[in-house]
Design an enzyme around this catalytic site. Structure first.
Site, PDB file in Angstrom:
ATOM      1  NE  ARG A   1       7.706 -10.213   1.104  1.00  0.00           N
ATOM      2  CZ  ARG A   1       8.454  -9.386   0.362  1.00  0.00           C
ATOM      3  NH1 ARG A   1       7.891  -8.694  -0.604  1.00  0.00           N
ATOM      4  NH2 ARG A   1       9.721  -9.266   0.591  1.00  0.00           N
TER       5      ARG A   1
ATOM      6  N   PRO B   1       0.800  -1.202   0.000  1.00  0.00           N
ATOM      7  CG  PRO B   1       0.242  -0.836   2.218  1.00  0.00           C
ATOM      8  CD  PRO B   1       1.244  -1.509   1.363  1.00  0.00           C
ATOM      9  CD  GLU B   2       3.370   3.354  -3.873  1.00  0.00           C
ATOM     10  OE1 GLU B   2       3.418   4.557  -4.181  1.00  0.00           O
ATOM     11  OE2 GLU B   2       3.827   2.461  -4.587  1.00  0.00           O
TER      12      GLU B   2
ATOM     13  CE  LYS C   1       4.405   4.709   1.319  1.00  0.00           C
ATOM     14  NZ  LYS C   1       5.707   4.100   0.946  1.00  0.00           N
TER      15      LYS C   1
ATOM     16  NE  ARG D   1      11.717  -1.047  -3.122  1.00  0.00           N
ATOM     17  CZ  ARG D   1      10.618  -0.515  -2.585  1.00  0.00           C
ATOM     18  NH1 ARG D   1      10.696   0.481  -1.736  1.00  0.00           N
ATOM     19  NH2 ARG D   1       9.429  -0.980  -2.895  1.00  0.00           N
TER      20      ARG D   1
END
Length: 263
Positions: A108, A2-3, A54, A253
């Site tokens: 995760r 999620p952003e 977030k 990234r």
DNA sequence: ACCTAAACCTGGGCGC
DNA sequence: TGCGCCCAGGTTTAGG
């Protein structure tokens, strides 16, 4: 997952679903990551749902707040009927409500729930606030020669932008992600500000990006992944100039951009 | 103050 | 089928 657009979308759904409902039972299936005690929440109603960066905040009638960070794969899902076995793969916490169930899933196990967390991250400017203006952005960017993309993703500077929307906004603003932040011109900062807001609004309109795990609380998917400009488009041709979209690594990234359009 | 790599974890996809 | 490798929307921490 999620952003800002995903967390904001979840917030909007949870507001509709949760406000006024009462917590009548609670199961903690992962004590390492779920730091919520029954005694703090049982019998309480949801008063409000908020977002900071977030982070999602569920406000209860005893004035306590459940803070949550979904990290990469966290989900809040609502079921108005009985839970079935298959619903509970990866489930870390179950809130039994006076009607239905709210569950917190996380494949995760990076995400967490905490009660009354004060010292979360130091969060920077909210993109949809008054403080998100040229003056403040210039101040932030002037102080560092770090690549602009890393500054956009720095939660202490600007809150809520992650890898997808940093890539997308920089493409729209025609700025190279590697460009040192202090080298941005006034014009570029202006374009970037506009582009960030435009991308975030568009992502909100499509209710976020469900490339893999993100689901809304009603278990339906967001649709911004159908609108990607550069993200995950390595080798595809740029929508503006047809040159191949590149993928590089920045700050560890994946970073996608058009080397012709973004200078 | 900067950067990198690793750590925290699991599962999906791909090549062989 | 299966194994090994790479990849993933985030953040923190250790070391240089």
């Amino acid at each position: 997952m999620p952003e800002l657009p995903e967390v904001e979308t979840i917030k909007n759904y949870l507001k509709e679903i949760l406000i006024g409902k009462k917590i009548v039972g609670f199961k903690n299936l992962d004590k390492k990551r779920v730091k919520v005690k029954e005694k703090d929440i049982i019998g309480e109603k949801f008063l409000d749902v908020k977002r900071k960066g977030k982070i999602l905040i569920l406000k209860l009638s005893n004035n306590k707040e459940i803070y949550s960070h979904l990290k990469m794969t966290g989900q809040f899902l609502y079921f108005d009927k009985r839970l079935k076995k298959g619903d509970l793969r990866f489930t870390r916490a179950i809130f039994k409500l006076n009607k239905g169930y709210l569950i917190f899933n996380d494949i995760r196990k990076f995400g967490w729930l905490k009660i009354n967390e004060k010292e979360i991250q130091k969060l920077g400017i909210e993109p949809f606030s008054q403080e998100f203006n040229l003056k403040n952005l210039r101040k932030i960017f002037q102080r560092t020669k770090r690549p602009i993309k890393l500054v956009l993703m720095d939660q202490e500077k600007i809150a809520g932008i992650g890898n997808i929307y940093a890539n997308e906004a920089l493409f729209l603003a025609k700025i190279n992600p590697q460009k040192p932040a202090n080298k941005l011109t006034k014009e570029e900062i202006k374009r970037l500000k506009k582009s960030i807001l435009k991308i975030l609004k568009k992502a909100l309109k499509y209710e976020g990006t469900s490339s893999r795990f993100y689901l809304k609380p009603d278990r339906s998917k967001g649709r911004y992944q159908e609108k990607f400009l550069v993200y995950q488009k390595e080798g595809k041709s740029c929508s503006q100039c047809k040159k191949e979209i590149k993928r590089i690594i920045l700050g560890g990234r994946s970073t996608f951009y058009c080397s012709r359009c973004q200078r």
